[in-house]
Motif scaffolding. Structure first.
Motif, mmCIF file in Angstrom:
data_model
loop_
_atom_site.group_PDB
_atom_site.id
_atom_site.type_symbol
_atom_site.label_atom_id
_atom_site.label_comp_id
_atom_site.label_asym_id
_atom_site.label_seq_id
_atom_site.Cartn_x
_atom_site.Cartn_y
_atom_site.Cartn_z
ATOM 1 N N MET A 1 -6.599 -3.740 7.213
ATOM 2 C CA MET A 1 -6.271 -2.761 6.208
ATOM 3 C C MET A 1 -7.372 -2.709 5.168
ATOM 4 S SD MET A 1 -2.414 -2.528 5.392
ATOM 5 C CE MET A 1 -1.224 -2.262 6.641
ATOM 6 N N GLN B 1 -5.243 0.741 0.605
ATOM 7 C CA GLN B 1 -3.991 0.573 1.363
ATOM 8 C C GLN B 1 -3.255 -0.686 0.902
ATOM 9 O OE1 GLN B 1 -2.710 2.601 3.876
ATOM 10 N NE2 GLN B 1 -0.938 1.278 3.941
ATOM 11 N N ASP C 1 0.430 -1.023 -0.986
ATOM 12 C CA ASP C 1 1.497 -1.895 -0.490
ATOM 13 C C ASP C 1 1.949 -2.892 -1.558
ATOM 14 O OD1 ASP C 1 1.396 -0.600 1.948
ATOM 15 O OD2 ASP C 1 0.145 -2.133 2.901
ATOM 16 N N GLN D 1 -1.155 7.997 3.032
ATOM 17 C CA GLN D 1 -0.784 6.682 3.541
ATOM 18 C C GLN D 1 0.268 6.811 4.641
ATOM 19 O OE1 GLN D 1 1.501 4.240 0.866
ATOM 20 N NE2 GLN D 1 0.788 2.343 1.802
ATOM 21 N N ALA D 2 1.267 7.656 4.426
ATOM 22 C CA ALA D 2 2.322 7.852 5.418
ATOM 23 C C ALA D 2 1.787 8.481 6.697
ATOM 24 C CB ALA D 2 3.437 8.714 4.836
ATOM 25 N N GLY E 1 -1.049 7.858 7.923
ATOM 26 C CA GLY E 1 -1.959 6.926 8.587
ATOM 27 C C GLY E 1 -3.425 7.244 8.340
ATOM 28 N N GLU F 1 -9.018 4.463 5.397
ATOM 29 C CA GLU F 1 -9.287 3.931 4.063
ATOM 30 C C GLU F 1 -10.225 4.848 3.271
ATOM 31 O OE1 GLU F 1 -9.322 1.320 0.775
ATOM 32 O OE2 GLU F 1 -7.935 1.559 2.432
#
Length: 185
Positions: free
Chosen positions: A1, A5, A9, A139-140, A142, A145
């Motif tokens: 990651m 990201q 999180d 982010q959802a 995918g 970065e």
């Protein structure tokens, strides 16, 4: 990651209202419940046997070895209080926005005669809900970065450097050599 990201999180983890289960059996029971009662799915998730999962659920095993304990805690943290996290994301994406704190190199493409050499800056800036929503959506979906970094850079460019369009018209910001990024919402 990637660094953005991971920061998203970590920020989501800070929105929870209760601590995660502490004991091995309690964490295992939570994971089994989160996987809709499937001990097989939890075993595959953690890389252990189904029988081991069943022993933890029945509290026949109580103290996992350190590598398994770390995997269990990581997976529990990912799944802990999903509705609370979603409410916090929705609030950030619609009303509150997101706060970004970063130390990174910022370079510029601007009008001739301006200072465009990149330099390390420490910036703490609140970004409006539109940028929070874009970060969450990317982010959802995918996103890579680099895409997340570009969204953050655009937000900092518009809000911090251009002051919402009141100065530095035509300025383009490059967000590189990131030392750290922390997000909060």
């Amino acid at each position: 990651m990637g660094i953005i990201q991971d920061s998203l999180d970590k920020a989501a983890e800070h929105t929870t209202t209760r601590p995660i289960p502490k004991s091995g059996p309690a964490q295992m029971r939570f994971l089994v419940k989160a996987e809709k009662g499937s001990t097989r799915a939890v075993a595959e998730l953690l890389g252990i046997s189904q029988r081991t999962v069943e022993r933890y659920v029945k509290a026949q095993l109580k103290r996992p070895r350190s590598d398994l304990a770390a995997r269990m805690e990581r997976e529990v943290r990912k799944r802990w209080q999903p509705r609370v996290r979603e409410r916090a994301k929705k609030r950030a994406a619609t009303t509150d926005g997101i706060v970004i704190e970063t130390r990174a190199r910022f370079g510029f493409t601007a009008a001739p005669g301006s200072t465009d050499d990149g330099r390390i800056r420490l910036i703490t800036q609140a970004l409006p809900p539109a940028y929070a929503a874009r970060l969450f959506d990317a982010q959802a979906a995918g996103a890579a970065e680099q895409d997340l970094q570009n969204i953050a850079a655009e937000g900092l460019q518009e809000i911090y450097f251009k002051d919402r369009g009141r100065r530095a018209d035509g300025l383009q910001v490059e967000f590189t050599d990131i030392d750290y990024v922390e997000l909060d919402y």
